[in-house]
Design a protein around this motif. Structure first.
Motif, PDB file in Angstrom:
ATOM      1  N   GLY A 156      40.152 131.804  35.910  1.00 18.37           N
ATOM      2  CA  GLY A 156      41.452 131.729  36.562  1.00 18.37           C
ATOM      3  C   GLY A 156      42.393 130.819  35.807  1.00 18.37           C
ATOM      4  N   PHE A 157      43.128 129.993  36.560  1.00 18.01           N
ATOM      5  CA  PHE A 157      44.066 129.065  35.937  1.00 18.01           C
ATOM      6  C   PHE A 157      44.142 127.806  36.775  1.00 18.01           C
ATOM      7  CE2 PHE A 157      46.590 131.129  39.104  1.00 18.01           C
ATOM      8  CZ  PHE A 157      47.511 130.185  39.522  1.00 18.01           C
ATOM      9  N   ASP A 158      44.531 126.731  36.145  1.00 15.13           N
ATOM     10  CA  ASP A 158      44.791 125.461  36.815  1.00 15.13           C
ATOM     11  C   ASP A 158      46.033 124.877  36.166  1.00 15.13           C
ATOM     12  OD1 ASP A 158      44.676 123.110  38.246  1.00 15.13           O
ATOM     13  OD2 ASP A 158      42.963 122.288  37.137  1.00 15.13           O
ATOM     14  N   ASP A 159      47.131 124.879  36.908  1.00 14.27           N
ATOM     15  CA  ASP A 159      48.430 124.494  36.395  1.00 14.27           C
ATOM     16  C   ASP A 159      48.767 125.431  35.229  1.00 14.27           C
ATOM     17  OD1 ASP A 159      50.808 123.073  36.465  1.00 14.27           O
ATOM     18  OD2 ASP A 159      50.070 121.455  35.209  1.00 14.27           O
ATOM     19  N   ASP A 160      48.942 124.946  34.018  1.00 11.31           N
ATOM     20  CA  ASP A 160      49.270 125.799  32.872  1.00 11.31           C
ATOM     21  C   ASP A 160      48.048 126.203  32.058  1.00 11.31           C
ATOM     22  OD1 ASP A 160      51.968 125.802  33.461  1.00 11.31           O
ATOM     23  OD2 ASP A 160      52.434 124.134  32.128  1.00 11.31           O
ATOM     24  N   LEU A 196      27.288 138.406  28.617  1.00 14.83           N
ATOM     25  CA  LEU A 196      26.185 139.204  28.093  1.00 14.83           C
ATOM     26  C   LEU A 196      25.480 138.413  27.002  1.00 14.83           C
ATOM     27  CD1 LEU A 196      24.714 141.972  28.099  1.00 14.83           C
ATOM     28  CD2 LEU A 196      26.306 142.672  26.296  1.00 14.83           C
ATOM     29  N   ASN A 197      24.171 138.291  27.119  1.00 17.96           N
ATOM     30  CA  ASN A 197      23.357 137.590  26.115  1.00 17.96           C
ATOM     31  C   ASN A 197      23.913 136.198  25.814  1.00 17.96           C
ATOM     32  OD1 ASN A 197      21.724 139.901  25.903  1.00 17.96           O
ATOM     33  ND2 ASN A 197      23.040 140.755  24.316  1.00 17.96           N
ATOM     34  N   ASN A 198      24.274 135.479  26.859  1.00 21.20           N
ATOM     35  CA  ASN A 198      24.831 134.124  26.759  1.00 21.20           C
ATOM     36  C   ASN A 198      26.165 134.054  26.029  1.00 21.20           C
ATOM     37  OD1 ASN A 198      22.734 132.858  28.224  1.00 21.20           O
ATOM     38  ND2 ASN A 198      21.439 132.988  26.417  1.00 21.20           N
ATOM     39  N   ASN A 199      26.808 135.190  25.803  1.00 22.55           N
ATOM     40  CA  ASN A 199      28.163 135.211  25.257  1.00 22.55           C
ATOM     41  C   ASN A 199      29.140 135.395  26.410  1.00 22.55           C
ATOM     42  OD1 ASN A 199      27.638 135.015  22.407  1.00 22.55           O
ATOM     43  ND2 ASN A 199      26.725 137.046  22.590  1.00 22.55           N
ATOM     44  N   VAL A 200      30.212 134.613  26.386  1.00 22.37           N
ATOM     45  CA  VAL A 200      31.210 134.652  27.451  1.00 22.37           C
ATOM     46  C   VAL A 200      32.471 135.315  26.908  1.00 22.37           C
ATOM     47  CG1 VAL A 200      32.594 133.282  29.049  1.00 22.37           C
ATOM     48  CG2 VAL A 200      30.265 132.539  28.458  1.00 22.37           C
ATOM     49  N   TYR A 201      32.825 136.452  27.502  1.00 22.29           N
ATOM     50  CA  TYR A 201      34.038 137.194  27.151  1.00 22.29           C
ATOM     51  C   TYR A 201      35.021 137.002  28.301  1.00 22.29           C
ATOM     52  CZ  TYR A 201      30.703 139.439  24.028  1.00 22.29           C
ATOM     53  OH  TYR A 201      29.733 139.681  23.081  1.00 22.29           O
ATOM     54  N   ALA A 202      36.221 136.547  28.001  1.00 23.02           N
ATOM     55  CA  ALA A 202      37.256 136.347  29.011  1.00 23.02           C
ATOM     56  C   ALA A 202      38.546 136.980  28.513  1.00 23.02           C
ATOM     57  CB  ALA A 202      37.468 134.856  29.276  1.00 23.02           C
ATOM     58  N   VAL A 203      39.308 137.570  29.416  1.00 24.32           N
ATOM     59  CA  VAL A 203      40.604 138.146  29.052  1.00 24.32           C
ATOM     60  C   VAL A 203      41.670 137.659  30.010  1.00 24.32           C
ATOM     61  CG1 VAL A 203      39.686 140.230  27.968  1.00 24.32           C
ATOM     62  CG2 VAL A 203      40.255 140.254  30.403  1.00 24.32           C
ATOM     63  N   GLY A 204      42.914 137.752  29.552  1.00 23.68           N
ATOM     64  CA  GLY A 204      44.036 137.357  30.384  1.00 23.68           C
ATOM     65  C   GLY A 204      45.310 137.381  29.588  1.00 23.68           C
ATOM     66  N   ARG A 205      46.074 136.321  29.771  1.00 26.73           N
ATOM     67  CA  ARG A 205      47.360 136.255  29.079  1.00 26.73           C
ATOM     68  C   ARG A 205      47.657 134.818  28.700  1.00 26.73           C
ATOM     69  NH1 ARG A 205      48.252 137.269  34.517  1.00 26.73           N
ATOM     70  NH2 ARG A 205      49.536 135.749  35.625  1.00 26.73           N
ATOM     71  N   VAL A 257      43.121 133.333  32.961  1.00 29.35           N
ATOM     72  CA  VAL A 257      41.957 134.214  32.792  1.00 29.35           C
ATOM     73  C   VAL A 257      41.949 135.186  33.964  1.00 29.35           C
ATOM     74  CG1 VAL A 257      39.442 134.348  32.753  1.00 29.35           C
ATOM     75  CG2 VAL A 257      40.604 132.492  31.558  1.00 29.35           C
ATOM     76  N   SER A 258      41.963 136.488  33.670  1.00 26.12           N
ATOM     77  CA  SER A 258      41.961 137.485  34.737  1.00 26.12           C
ATOM     78  C   SER A 258      40.605 138.149  34.937  1.00 26.12           C
ATOM     79  CB  SER A 258      43.035 138.552  34.482  1.00 26.12           C
ATOM     80  OG  SER A 258      42.869 139.137  33.222  1.00 26.12           O
ATOM     81  N   ASP A 259      39.729 138.121  33.922  1.00 27.19           N
ATOM     82  CA  ASP A 259      38.422 138.756  34.070  1.00 27.19           C
ATOM     83  C   ASP A 259      37.426 138.125  33.102  1.00 27.19           C
ATOM     84  OD1 ASP A 259      36.649 140.613  35.253  1.00 27.19           O
ATOM     85  OD2 ASP A 259      36.974 142.069  33.655  1.00 27.19           O
ATOM     86  N   LEU A 260      36.139 138.237  33.468  1.00 31.47           N
ATOM     87  CA  LEU A 260      35.034 137.703  32.669  1.00 31.47           C
ATOM     88  C   LEU A 260      33.938 138.742  32.533  1.00 31.47           C
ATOM     89  CD1 LEU A 260      34.520 134.362  34.616  1.00 31.47           C
ATOM     90  CD2 LEU A 260      35.454 134.537  32.318  1.00 31.47           C
ATOM     91  N   PHE A 261      33.209 138.663  31.438  1.00 34.08           N
ATOM     92  CA  PHE A 261      32.004 139.472  31.249  1.00 34.08           C
ATOM     93  C   PHE A 261      31.025 138.608  30.476  1.00 34.08           C
ATOM     94  CE2 PHE A 261      29.179 142.723  29.707  1.00 34.08           C
ATOM     95  CZ  PHE A 261      29.268 143.761  30.613  1.00 34.08           C
TER      96      PHE A 261
END
Length: 189
Positions: free
Chosen positions: A32-36, A66-75, A60-64
């Motif tokens: 998600g987000f905290d302030d900026d 896999l195999n201890n790798n953290v993928y995050a997307v957003g803007r 951060v709008s979404d997470l995935f």
């Protein structure tokens, strides 16, 4: 909430939000987000994701996971410009220099799929990216690509186009009626 009990996440501001949750073994990730700041809380510990040079705000709008790798997307944003971003293990990758956002991420095999939208001179286009390549445009016109899943090499994207909820399967639209599709879950037959 965990089993009906509220759990407050540590924040530095009253302007914060959580949009995605994922569990990997016994570890819980919340994006998600905290302030900026673009933030991932890992088992409740606040972790700020870096932004690319010149950007001041992130979400951060979404997470995935896999195999201890953290993928995050957003803007990420600077001034009035907002660009879609993919973080892999905390490293930011701008998906497009065009105005836009990334809504969802899915990993299948070695490939990373991201859905979102980008703006052109006329409207906001529903798109997806594979491994951070050029955006694949689903429709030319006002739309959004809100969620993505890949099963047996078939790419499913849920979203909206021209006021209609739609699911694209390998780029072919199926219109579901007025509204917007915000999530997709694929189950085996």
């Amino acid at each position: 909430w965990t089993n009906g009990a509220i759990e407050l996440l540590p924040t530095t501001s009253s302007f914060s939000g959580a949009f995605s949750i994922s569990k990997n073994n016994s570890t819980t990730y919340i994006g998600g987000f905290d302030d900026d700041d673009a933030v991932i809380w890992i088992d409740g510990t606040r972790t700020v994701l870096p932004l690319l040079d010149g950007f001041q705000r992130g979400v951060v709008s979404d997470l995935f996971i896999l195999n201890n790798n953290v993928y995050a997307v957003g803007r990420q944003s600077k001034g009035n410009d907002t660009n879609p971003v993919l973080w892999i293990n905390g490293i930011p990758n701008q998906l497009s220099s065009k105005e836009g956002i990334a809504n969802s991420v899915f990993v299948a095999g070695e490939d990373v799929y991201v859905s979102g939208q980008i703006s052109n001179s006329i409207s906001r286009l529903p798109v997806y990216w594979i491994n951070g390549g050029e955006p694949i445009i689903l429709n030319n016109g006002l739309g959004e690509a809100n969620d993505i899943a890949v099963v047996d090499n078939d790419i499913y994207v849920a979203g909206a186009f021209a006021g209609q909820a739609v699911v694209w399967i390998n780029g072919e639209p199926t219109y579901l009626g007025a509204g917007r599709a915000t999530a997709i879950v694929i189950t085996e037959k």
